[in-house]
Design a protein around this motif. Structure first.
Motif, PDB file in Angstrom:
ATOM      1  N   ASN A 151       0.808  -1.221   0.000  1.00  0.00           N
ATOM      2  CA  ASN A 151       0.000   0.000   0.000  1.00  0.00           C
ATOM      3  C   ASN A 151       0.841   1.270   0.000  1.00  0.00           C
ATOM      4  O   ASN A 151       0.291   2.370  -0.002  1.00  0.00           O
ATOM      5  CB  ASN A 151      -0.925   0.001   1.224  1.00  0.00           C
ATOM      6  N   ILE A 152       2.140   1.126   0.022  1.00  0.00           N
ATOM      7  CA  ILE A 152       3.024   2.287  -0.003  1.00  0.00           C
ATOM      8  C   ILE A 152       3.414   2.559  -1.458  1.00  0.00           C
ATOM      9  O   ILE A 152       3.887   1.665  -2.160  1.00  0.00           O
ATOM     10  CB  ILE A 152       4.286   2.023   0.839  1.00  0.00           C
ATOM     11  N   PRO A 153       3.240   3.769  -1.949  1.00  0.00           N
ATOM     12  CA  PRO A 153       3.552   4.064  -3.352  1.00  0.00           C
ATOM     13  C   PRO A 153       5.054   4.202  -3.588  1.00  0.00           C
ATOM     14  O   PRO A 153       5.835   4.402  -2.657  1.00  0.00           O
ATOM     15  CB  PRO A 153       2.831   5.393  -3.590  1.00  0.00           C
ATOM     16  N   GLY A 154       5.442   4.108  -4.858  1.00  0.00           N
ATOM     17  CA  GLY A 154       6.817   4.364  -5.247  1.00  0.00           C
ATOM     18  C   GLY A 154       7.716   3.153  -5.116  1.00  0.00           C
ATOM     19  O   GLY A 154       7.285   2.059  -4.733  1.00  0.00           O
ATOM     20  N   PRO A 155       8.996   3.316  -5.410  1.00  0.00           N
ATOM     21  CA  PRO A 155       9.950   2.200  -5.358  1.00  0.00           C
ATOM     22  C   PRO A 155      10.292   1.819  -3.922  1.00  0.00           C
ATOM     23  O   PRO A 155      10.595   2.684  -3.095  1.00  0.00           O
ATOM     24  CB  PRO A 155      11.172   2.731  -6.110  1.00  0.00           C
ATOM     25  N   ARG A 156      10.205   0.515  -3.630  1.00  0.00           N
ATOM     26  CA  ARG A 156      10.474  -0.009  -2.300  1.00  0.00           C
ATOM     27  C   ARG A 156      11.406  -1.201  -2.407  1.00  0.00           C
ATOM     28  O   ARG A 156      11.402  -1.909  -3.412  1.00  0.00           O
ATOM     29  CB  ARG A 156       9.179  -0.460  -1.632  1.00  0.00           C
ATOM     30  N   LEU A 157      12.190  -1.441  -1.359  1.00  0.00           N
ATOM     31  CA  LEU A 157      13.065  -2.612  -1.321  1.00  0.00           C
ATOM     32  C   LEU A 157      12.903  -3.310   0.013  1.00  0.00           C
ATOM     33  O   LEU A 157      13.063  -2.691   1.070  1.00  0.00           O
ATOM     34  CB  LEU A 157      14.523  -2.233  -1.548  1.00  0.00           C
ATOM     35  N   LEU A 158      12.562  -4.577  -0.042  1.00  0.00           N
ATOM     36  CA  LEU A 158      12.450  -5.416   1.144  1.00  0.00           C
ATOM     37  C   LEU A 158      13.646  -6.359   1.189  1.00  0.00           C
ATOM     38  O   LEU A 158      13.860  -7.149   0.268  1.00  0.00           O
ATOM     39  CB  LEU A 158      11.143  -6.212   1.117  1.00  0.00           C
ATOM     40  N   HIS A 159      14.390  -6.272   2.278  1.00  0.00           N
ATOM     41  CA  HIS A 159      15.604  -7.074   2.460  1.00  0.00           C
ATOM     42  C   HIS A 159      15.246  -8.305   3.290  1.00  0.00           C
ATOM     43  O   HIS A 159      14.912  -8.201   4.467  1.00  0.00           O
ATOM     44  CB  HIS A 159      16.647  -6.206   3.174  1.00  0.00           C
ATOM     45  N   VAL A 160      15.281  -9.470   2.664  1.00  0.00           N
ATOM     46  CA  VAL A 160      14.849 -10.720   3.277  1.00  0.00           C
ATOM     47  C   VAL A 160      16.054 -11.635   3.465  1.00  0.00           C
ATOM     48  O   VAL A 160      16.834 -11.848   2.526  1.00  0.00           O
ATOM     49  CB  VAL A 160      13.787 -11.410   2.390  1.00  0.00           C
ATOM     50  N   ILE A 161      16.204 -12.178   4.640  1.00  0.00           N
ATOM     51  CA  ILE A 161      17.308 -13.092   4.927  1.00  0.00           C
ATOM     52  C   ILE A 161      16.803 -14.522   4.854  1.00  0.00           C
ATOM     53  O   ILE A 161      15.854 -14.896   5.559  1.00  0.00           O
ATOM     54  CB  ILE A 161      17.901 -12.831   6.329  1.00  0.00           C
ATOM     55  N   THR A 162      17.424 -15.323   3.990  1.00  0.00           N
ATOM     56  CA  THR A 162      17.041 -16.731   3.853  1.00  0.00           C
ATOM     57  C   THR A 162      18.282 -17.611   3.908  1.00  0.00           C
ATOM     58  O   THR A 162      19.414 -17.134   3.839  1.00  0.00           O
ATOM     59  CB  THR A 162      16.297 -16.991   2.533  1.00  0.00           C
ATOM     60  N   VAL A 163      18.038 -18.895   4.028  1.00  0.00           N
ATOM     61  CA  VAL A 163      19.114 -19.885   4.053  1.00  0.00           C
ATOM     62  C   VAL A 163      18.994 -20.748   2.813  1.00  0.00           C
ATOM     63  O   VAL A 163      17.953 -21.385   2.594  1.00  0.00           O
ATOM     64  CB  VAL A 163      19.034 -20.768   5.317  1.00  0.00           C
ATOM     65  N   LYS A 164      20.015 -20.765   1.997  1.00  0.00           N
ATOM     66  CA  LYS A 164      19.997 -21.619   0.812  1.00  0.00           C
ATOM     67  C   LYS A 164      20.000 -23.083   1.260  1.00  0.00           C
ATOM     68  O   LYS A 164      20.815 -23.492   2.088  1.00  0.00           O
ATOM     69  CB  LYS A 164      21.207 -21.317  -0.077  1.00  0.00           C
TER      70      LYS A 164
END
Length: 634
Positions: free
Chosen positions: A276-289
């Motif tokens: 719901n937030i306009p414009g360019p956004r980046l979500l940094h997600v930590i995962t384990v391969k």
């Protein structure tokens, strides 16, 4: 056939619409079932295991929170996308993954409406998503969401940074999800890796940021002014605690994270808020391969694409054999060490593929002379050119299909300046199950157009050694050596080094009526074909050209004077390759002969086992035999 394992929830999911009917508290069980399903299938039908296991919760959360396929989801690389494929109607076909006639191992627009963009090479997702978001704004007012999932090392590619720079001023509905697992096929390298590690490991910053965020009521509760205050506080925290500003916010992205990429319920809630937030956004997600499969978590490099394995223990299943020939890549890896021990000028360079091309062998014994530059083929070439300009001799090893990305650098930075860079093109020709995104179909043709290059392809492992030795001798200039994926034919390959004069082929068999001209590994198919034909009383001449540039014109004069039927054989596109070069020579020399070109036709070749694809293209042993018989009977 589809594995028969109990899947209480997954068996009900035939589309993301079905997924959205589940309660949030059911999502962890669904993720567990998807992970079990992937392990079950990939254990017997090899594919890209580790990256897809690590992105299960991410795929579920995205499809649950967004209205795909109206909202467009683009996966970078494609190694991460198996859960996405299973959720989007391909569960029952998943056992055909990467097989001839089956579904692709990568997202593919023509295969499924949920595959918004085809991928295979890395670092393309943000550019594609930005283009689609821009088009949506122009066409319909920008109502859809556009999600780019970039990970498995792809953020180290320069194209990703170019896209971030452009997207930050675009005012489009673009969400970039950085799936940060710290590893591509090999471990990530470079300053960006260290930067992301700083963010992830700074517990003080992340803990304090979360408290401030909650105190202000989250990201939507208090409106625009409170978000601005939180952003200012966040910047101050980063400057004080991390002693650096946020790279992504410098690109004008709203940055969120880092967050646990395996907490599917929290991830789903967060994505609902962020959308719901306009414009360019980046979500940094930590995962384990390799998440959820112990062996894959312990050895993330091996289990990136492990082949067949025991689904319970994880042990790799090796086919019984007495003595196999080495892989071409291993011959490269062992030979460059031998050469480097004799020649202190030799260095090795690869863009993020040290284990794939076997440069890791040199890295283990000569770490100061072997360089992994990350997923950055353009940089790898010009970095090599810079070292060559100062007198070193770089062996720059890049997969054939990945070298396409650095074509300008080969022309402008290496060939134009006559620098002695040795390009070792692994995976030349048809690579098999990875399919058209990875086939090395075009290198012979696209390099042949460049002045000043020497272009060679060995027929066997010993010839690869000799060509590598030749390329590092003084004054050789830019030198291309291309060889296929997989094994050669001989265990007796470690021959004493021998210089091969550039532009010289060799006659392997004399004949009558018809001659076969081959280059590279398919010369072995031609040799087998000659044996079969001889049993039927047909004597076909066979010549291993070895060099595409310069051509052995003396050899060709002899061939055209003796034979009026000629077959060319190559594992590259027939448009512009060896066959085209031979036809040009024939025209220039005013010779008259019937020439049939065998190779990769002017189309994109599907995935399948290499032998299936060789037969499909008609340059396997049987195809050569049929062609010769047809020519002699016409």
């Amino acid at each position: 056939m589809t594995p028969q394992i109990p899947l209480k929830l997954l068996n009900k999911i035939n589309s993301p619409a079905d997924l959205r009917l589940l309660r949030e508290d059911e999502l962890p069980l669904l993720c567990s079932e998807i992970r079990q399903f992937i392990i079950e299938v990939i254990s017997s039908n090899p594919g890209h295991l580790g990256a897809s296991l690590g992105a299960v919760e991410l795929a579920v959360a995205i499809h649950y929170a967004f209205n795909t396929p109206v909202d467009k989801l683009i996966w970078d690389v494609g190694h991460q996308a198996y859960a996405h494929k299973i959720i989007t109607g391909r569960r029952d076909a998943f056992h055909t993954n990467r097989t001839y006639g089956g579904i692709s191992g990568f997202p593919k627009m023509s295969e499924n409406e949920y595959d918004a963009f085809g991928v295979g090479h890395s670092s393309t997702s943000i550019s594609a998503a930005l283009g689609m978001a821009t088009a949506a704004r122009l066409l319909n007012g920008n109502n859809e969401q556009h999600i780019a999932v970039i990970g498995d090392g792809a953020m180290t590619g320069g194209m990703a940074m170019e896209a971030l720079n452009n997207a930050g001023v675009s005012n489009t509905n673009l969400l970039v999800i950085l799936n940060d697992n710290g590893i591509a096929i090999d471990k990530n390298v470079g300053a960006l890796r260290e930067y992301l590690l700083d963010i992830v490991t700074s517990r003080a910053y992340n803990k304090l940021k979360d408290k401030v965020w909650k105190m202000m009521g989250g990201n939507t509760s208090y409106g625009k002014n409170s978000r601005a205050v939180v952003k200012q506080i966040g910047n101050a925290l980063k400057s004080t605690i991390l002693n650096k500003s946020n790279l992504f916010e410098a690109f004008n992205f709203r940055y969120f994270g880092p967050v646990d990429g395996h907490d599917v319920v929290r991830l789903t809630k967060l994505l609902h808020d962020i959308r719901n937030i306009p414009g360019p956004r980046l979500l940094h997600v930590i995962t384990v391969k390799g998440k959820g499969f112990e062996k894959a978590e312990q050895d993330q490099i091996l289990y990136h694409s492990p082949g067949m394995f025991d689904k319970t223990t994880g042990e790799i299943i090796e086919k019984p054999c007495k003595s196999l020939p080495p892989k071409y890549q291993h011959v490269f890896g062992k030979t460059i060490i031998e050469l480097a021990e004799k020649n202190p000028k030799i260095v090795g360079v690869t863009p993020a593929m040290p284990s794939g091309c076997s440069l890791n062998m040199m890295m283990s014994v000569m770490p100061h002379r072997a360089f992994d530059v990350g997923i950055a083929e353009q940089h790898a070439v010009t970095f090599s050119a810079g070292m060559a300009a100062r007198g070193l001799i770089p062996f720059c090893n890049i997969y054939s299909s990945f070298m396409q990305r650095a074509y300008d650098q080969v022309i402008h930075d290496v060939a134009l300046q006559g620098l002695q860079v040795v390009f070792c093109l692994d995976r030349g020709g048809l690579v098999g199950e990875d399919g058209p995104t990875h086939h090395g179909a075009y290198d012979l043709a696209y390099f042949r157009a460049i002045p000043g290059l020497t272009i060679a392809a060995p027929m066997n492992e010993a010839e690869l050694r000799h060509l590598m030795y030749t390329a590092q001798l003084d004054g050789k200039g830019p030198f291309v050596i291309r060889y296929p994926r997989g094994r050669g034919l001989s265990t007796d390959w470690k021959k004493p080094f021998m210089e091969i004069t550039a532009g010289t082929g060799r006659k392997l068999r004399d004949g009558e009526g018809v001659a076969i001209l081959s280059i590279g590994h398919p010369g072995n198919f031609a040799a087998e074909a000659c044996d079969i034909l001889q049993r039927d009383g047909i004597l076909a001449g066979h010549y291993d050209m070895r060099f595409l540039k310069p051509l052995d014109e003396q050899l060709l004069h002899g061939v055209f004077k003796k034979y009026n039927r000629i077959v060319t054989v190559e594992d590259g596109t027939i448009n512009g390759g060896l066959g085209s070069a031979v036809l040009e020579f024939m025209a220039a020399g005013n010779y008259q002969a019937r020439v049939v070109r065998l190779g990769i036709p002017d189309e994109f070749i599907t995935q399948g086992k290499p032998e299936e694809l060789y037969a499909l293209c008609g340059f396997d042993t049987d195809g050569i035999v049929r062609t010769v018989r047809s020519m002699l009977n016409s």
